[in-house]
Design a protein around this motif. Structure first.
Motif, PDB file in Angstrom:
ATOM      1  N   LYS A   1      15.062  57.602  60.542  1.00 40.53           N
ATOM      2  CA  LYS A   1      13.938  56.827  60.004  1.00 40.53           C
ATOM      3  C   LYS A   1      13.482  57.388  58.668  1.00 40.53           C
ATOM      4  O   LYS A   1      13.445  56.679  57.663  1.00 40.53           O
TER       5      LYS A   1
ATOM      6  N   VAL B   1      14.117  56.663  65.181  1.00 39.37           N
ATOM      7  CA  VAL B   1      13.656  55.590  66.056  1.00 39.37           C
ATOM      8  C   VAL B   1      14.787  55.169  66.981  1.00 39.37           C
ATOM      9  O   VAL B   1      15.972  55.348  66.683  1.00 39.37           O
TER      10      VAL B   1
ATOM     11  N   GLU C   1      10.629  57.072  69.950  1.00 33.15           N
ATOM     12  CA  GLU C   1      10.600  57.801  68.682  1.00 33.15           C
ATOM     13  C   GLU C   1      10.751  59.294  68.925  1.00 33.15           C
ATOM     14  O   GLU C   1      10.138  59.864  69.833  1.00 33.15           O
TER      15      GLU C   1
END
Length: 563
Positions: free
Chosen positions: A229, A240, A263
């Protein structure tokens, strides 16, 4: 996918609140509590996140890149922790860094493989998809054998990671068809796993990434459970969930799509005090490595933390140089070990540890490692501290008044305090030990060039038995600090290294380790213990330390958050 330059996140800079929770603070494992849950965020500090990740290209030679890439980058094989680890049969602990026995492996990108004296064949698992990357104009597509060829050749051609010297046994790498990777070799090598399977510089980088510039984090992609990410310099790396991830896992009899956690955040926290404050406050969910000196205070302030104690496969040693006028004498080498209080050094420097083992790590298979109590009396004698006996052995060897030695040590780390304790211990034997303190560069040069007279002290890993034995005991190796050239060692190691059958190989190495221990070329200070902690909200973790070259991502992909 953007790299951001910023200050350390406020959540790690302002750590004022400390959580005090009830509980016993001594848990063997969190285990699989209830049904898995999807969602949530895990803030996880790994062993390499005390510094910036540097280049995104594994072939740059930056060690920690492998750890920062692990959430999205995968390799041909990985550890079969579900089957033989702590949650399975318990045959293998998955504690040794950088090493997984062949019997404890499972397919990852490769679903199966065959190895012989002249060819390694890996059958790529159909249907695995590259994640794609809009920054470089790459759409998701299937991972195929030719991708593995391109990635492995990238490492093969890299001087920064040893390239052709490290992979000396490789003659060619090619795709036989869409899903068949073939590596022609000049000989079988027993440590193929760390070179090609799931070791350093074996993670698969896409051809598109290599063309766009693999050193740039914005250009990365992978096949793993999470996708890159952002990288915020001085703060964190974030990932993610990959909704198109290929792997499923059966938990409590039911099959689930992985990963569960949405996450994953790797905070970059150089300061140990700050890391521990983040853990105590609950701003850090999981930390891989904590020293034993913090065990008591963490138990008091945060008794609900789940703790795992493990033996570290990096130790400290003294090597006796074979050309020394003193230590060409075996009785003198043995006397120096008998006259060293290893238990006292362990307590003072590490608080706890295992004093016996180098160069065979104690937590490997008992088919390979012989516990001290099962060793011959001549080996057990070495580890019973007896300065009176040691002094007499030195006198009987022709040195009733002892002799002088110089030991070069670095300015930092655990080697200085351990070495300082030797001065008093060896004084009781009549040995006048002078410590010569050198800056890091000078110490490293002296050590690698073997510019020491009698003894050398060093730190090193011994998790992979063949790799360690080759590195520390064979001619021409810079880490052969004893400068050994023993026909029996050379012949046995060469044969073991080229033996395809793991059981036969282990039998050779087990006998060789007994020979080395009895010959007393190395004084092993110890293997220290360390601690891993996580908060109870993380479920389905059983304490596995390394299933993929310093990496636990395959394990964490099957964990979930239960708030």
């Amino acid at each position: 996918m953007k790299i951001k330059i910023g200050m350390l996140m406020v959540v790690f800079a302002l750590l004022a609140t400390v959580i005090y929770a009830g509980g016993d603070g001594e848990k063997a494992a969190a285990g699989a509590a209830g049904e898995p849950r999807y969602g949530g965020k895990l803030v996880y500090h790994h062993r390499g996140a005390g510094a910036e990740p540097g280049s995104a290209d594994l072939a740059s030679g930056t060690w920690s890149t492998n750890l920062f890439q692990a959430p999205f980058m995968q390799q041909l094989v990985t550890g079969d922790f579900e089957k033989v680890g702590p949650r399975g049969t318990g045959e293998y602990s998955f504690e040794a860094f950088q090493y997984i026995p062949e019997y404890a492996l499972r397919g990852y990108l490769a679903e199966s493989w065959e190895l012989s004296q002249d060819k390694f064949v890996f059958h790529i698992r159909p249907g695995i998809m590259w994640q794609g990357n809009d920054t470089i104009g790459m759409k998701p597509r299937e991972f195929v054998a030719q991708d593995a060829v391109t990635s492995l050749k990238h490492y093969w051609d890299s001087p920064a990671v040893g390239g052709h010297a490290r992979l000396f046994f490789i003659q060619d790498i090619y795709a036989q068809d869409k899903y068949t990777l073939v590596i022609d070799v000049s000989q079988f090598v027993s440590n193929w796993v760390i070179y090609l399977g799931c070791g350093w510089c074996s993670g698969m980088q896409s051809p598109e990434t290599l063309k766009a510039g693999p050193e740039n984090w914005d250009n990365v992609t992978g096949t793993g459970p999470w996708m890159f990410k952002e990288y915020v310099q001085g703060s964190h790396m974030a990932y993610v969930k990959n909704d198109d991830y290929w792997e499923k896992r059966t938990i409590n009899g039911k099959e689930y799509q992985l990963p569960f956690i949405d996450e994953l955040v790797y905070p970059i926290i150089p300061d140990e005090t700050t890391r521990l404050a983040a853990l105590r406050s609950g701003n850090l969910d999981f930390i891989e490595s904590v020293g034993l000196q913090y065990e008591e205070t963490l138990a008091k302030t945060n008794p609900d933390l789940v703790k795992y104690k493990y033996l570290v496969s990096d130790g400290l040693y003294v090597a006796f140089k074979s050309s020394s006028k003193y230590f060409s004498n075996k009785d003198l080498r043995r006397a120096m070990i008998i006259g060293t209080d290893l238990d006292a050094i362990n307590r003072a420097v590490w608080m706890d540890g295992e004093k016996f083992g180098f160069p065979i790590f104690p937590h490997l298979s008992t088919d390979l490692y012989t516990p001290l109590e099962d060793c011959p009396a001549s080996i057990q004698e070495l580890y019973k501290y007896d300065p009176v006996k040691a002094k007499k052995m030195i006198a009987d060897a022709g040195y009733p008044n002892g002799f002088k030695l110089k030991l070069d040590i670095p300015t930092t780390g655990k080697l200085p305090p351990a070495s300082e304790m030797l001065v008093g211990m060896w004084d009781k034997l009549g040995i006048d030990l002078e410590l010569n303190v050198l800056e890091a560069a000078a110490y490293s040069a002296l050590k690698i060039n073997h510019n020491y007279e009698d003894i050398c002290t060093f730190a090193g890993a011994v998790s992979d038995p063949v790799h360690a034995l080759l590195e520390y005991t064979t001619p021409g190796q810079p880490w052969n600090f004893c400068e050994l050239d023993d026909p029996y060692i050379n012949k046995t190691l060469s044969a073991a290294h080229q033996t395809v059958d793991e059981g036969e190989r282990y039998a050779m190495l087990k006998e060789l380790s007994l020979y080395l221990w009895e010959d007393a070329w190395f004084l092993s200070y110890n293997f220290p213990f360390a601690l891993t902690y996580h908060w109870p909200k993380l479920k389905n973790y059983y304490g596995e330390i390394d299933v993929d070259y310093h990496v636990r991502v395959p394990v964490i992909a099957g964990c979930w958050i239960e708030e």
